[in-house]
Enzyme design. Sequence first.
Site, short mmCIF file in Angstrom:
data_model
loop_
_atom_site.label_atom_id
_atom_site.label_comp_id
_atom_site.label_asym_id
_atom_site.label_seq_id
_atom_site.Cartn_x
_atom_site.Cartn_y
_atom_site.Cartn_z
N SER A 1 5.11 -6.85 -1.75
CA SER A 1 4.76 -6.93 -0.34
C SER A 1 5.19 -8.28 0.21
O SER A 1 4.77 -9.33 -0.31
CB SER A 1 3.25 -6.77 -0.21
OG SER A 1 2.86 -6.93 1.13
N CYS B 1 -11.07 -6.99 3.84
CA CYS B 1 -11.11 -5.56 4.14
C CYS B 1 -11.09 -5.36 5.63
O CYS B 1 -11.48 -6.21 6.41
CB CYS B 1 -12.26 -4.85 3.44
SG CYS B 1 -13.83 -5.02 4.21
N ASN C 1 -5.74 -9.73 -7.49
CA ASN C 1 -5.76 -10.46 -6.21
C ASN C 1 -7.04 -11.26 -5.99
O ASN C 1 -7.04 -12.26 -5.29
CB ASN C 1 -5.56 -9.48 -5.05
CG ASN C 1 -6.45 -8.26 -5.15
OD1 ASN C 1 -6.40 -7.53 -6.15
ND2 ASN C 1 -7.27 -8.02 -4.16
N THR D 1 13.00 4.63 10.61
CA THR D 1 13.90 3.49 10.80
C THR D 1 13.31 2.25 10.14
O THR D 1 12.16 1.90 10.42
CB THR D 1 14.12 3.23 12.31
OG1 THR D 1 14.62 4.43 12.89
CG2 THR D 1 15.08 2.08 12.56
N GLN E 1 0.81 -9.86 -6.35
CA GLN E 1 0.32 -11.26 -6.37
C GLN E 1 1.15 -12.19 -7.26
O GLN E 1 0.99 -13.41 -7.20
CB GLN E 1 -1.15 -11.29 -6.81
CG GLN E 1 -2.09 -10.60 -5.82
CD GLN E 1 -2.24 -11.34 -4.49
OE1 GLN E 1 -1.88 -12.51 -4.36
NE2 GLN E 1 -2.78 -10.66 -3.49
N THR F 1 0.86 -1.19 0.00
CA THR F 1 0.00 0.00 0.00
C THR F 1 0.89 1.24 0.00
O THR F 1 0.68 2.18 -0.78
CB THR F 1 -0.94 0.00 1.23
OG1 THR F 1 -1.74 -1.19 1.18
CG2 THR F 1 -1.86 1.21 1.23
N HIS G 1 4.47 -10.12 2.81
CA HIS G 1 3.56 -11.13 3.36
C HIS G 1 2.76 -11.85 2.29
O HIS G 1 2.01 -12.79 2.59
CB HIS G 1 2.66 -10.52 4.44
CG HIS G 1 1.55 -9.63 3.94
ND1 HIS G 1 0.24 -10.05 3.89
CD2 HIS G 1 1.55 -8.36 3.49
CE1 HIS G 1 -0.52 -9.05 3.45
NE2 HIS G 1 0.25 -8.02 3.19
N1 PLP Z 1 -1.89 -4.67 -4.15
C1 PLP Z 1 -2.46 -5.88 -4.27
C2 PLP Z 1 -2.72 -6.44 -5.63
C3 PLP Z 1 -2.80 -6.61 -3.13
O1 PLP Z 1 -3.35 -7.82 -3.25
C4 PLP Z 1 -2.55 -6.03 -1.86
C5 PLP Z 1 -2.98 -6.74 -0.63
O2 PLP Z 1 -4.05 -7.33 -0.58
C6 PLP Z 1 -1.95 -4.77 -1.79
C7 PLP Z 1 -1.63 -4.12 -2.96
C8 PLP Z 1 -1.63 -4.13 -0.46
O3 PLP Z 1 -0.55 -4.79 0.13
P1 PLP Z 1 -0.13 -4.56 1.66
O4 PLP Z 1 -0.97 -5.46 2.47
O5 PLP Z 1 1.31 -4.95 1.72
O6 PLP Z 1 -0.30 -3.12 1.97
#
Ligand code: PLP
Length: 369
Positions: free
Chosen positions: A194, A315, A146, A232, A174, A76, A196
């Site tokens: 990202s 969400c 996603n 940091t 993704q 994000t 995770h």
């Molecule tokens: N973009 C996509 C396509 C995602 O699937 C997600 C998370 O669901 C994000 C951005 C946001 O990622 P983060 O959770 O690292 O902020």
Amino acid sequence: MPPFPPEPVYLDANATEILRPEAKMAMIKGMELIGNPSSVHFYGRQARQALEEARKVVASFFGRGAGCCVFTSGATEADMLALHAFGFRGKRRILVGATEHDAILQGAPQAVTLPVDGKGLLRLDVLRSCLQDGVPSLVCVMAANNETGILSPLDDVAALCRDYGAFLHIDAVQTIGRISLPPDITAGASIALSGHKFGGPKGAGALVLPEDHPLEPLIPGGGQESGRRGGTPALPNIMGMAAALEEASRQDWGPVRSLINRLEGLVQEVGGESVNAGLDRLPNTLSVILPGIAAQTQLMMLDLDGFCVSAGSACSSGKVSVSHVLRAMGLGEKAGQAIRISLPWNVKANQVDAFAKAYQEMAKRLLKR
Ligand code: PLP
């Protein structure tokens, strides 16, 4: 002795992947590092070295030099940083796909929305006619969706951006570790990722820049990340993300793809309609409509049976809202009747079989077949 009641089966990897053991080990190492990477003393230098090693891993994954990688808290923030630097501050018009993640859509509410077709693919004719007017533009397109797992026509989008001199930002969240993005397609683009989403921890991500590209920070702060992102850095998370990336890129997704294909056949047998059937898609993702049955009803029944899947994107409020992605694909009221099954990297065949059985029983009951 197996746990009683049995542990729920996690099939929601697109919301967040299961942590890879190598990532956990790297994070523990990171937590044991005392110093702040900005400090000049021994412990600071030790932390700095670990940070720069992680940076090399991430940047080289995209065939780029370490200087191209700016660590963030997740995608994000990486998406927002790209919108800010290349869109708002770059004084470019912003063009976004209608099925982008909210990280992009909410980050640029004034953007021009590009429609997708019934297969969820960006309308290239509309993109071309927008770019033809010569207005300097930032184009934001995700590599894979996603919710549906459908892959974007990135090669065509990148070619159009090159032809018309537009800056391309790819939300590759993704696809990382699941599908490789050819460097000739991504060349010149910025890329958001990202940790995770590929088996690393929550709370680390990166924006990968084109070589030698300047970047105005969104958060100036203390000038960390070479003045490109203050604050940091979350070193243990970043080290975990780098370790997960190395592991994910070694994974053979063939077995997972076979499981998802088999599952698709089994849900179709009982009236499930696969949204991404026959399309280029992620190896782990199935999006299925059960006609006439609200997604929330399906989710609750499956949850009671011990299966964790989702409807649309997760969400923060925990509520299920009708998918803007499926709506944009023209699915009308069926957009509220789809669930997403996204298999994690370590899924077992018997877990998928058990889910298929539960889905079939649920569908028969609800559709009174
Ligand atoms: N973009 C996509 C396509 C995602 O699937 C997600 C998370 O669901 C994000 C951005 C946001 O990622 P983060 O959770 O690292 O902020």
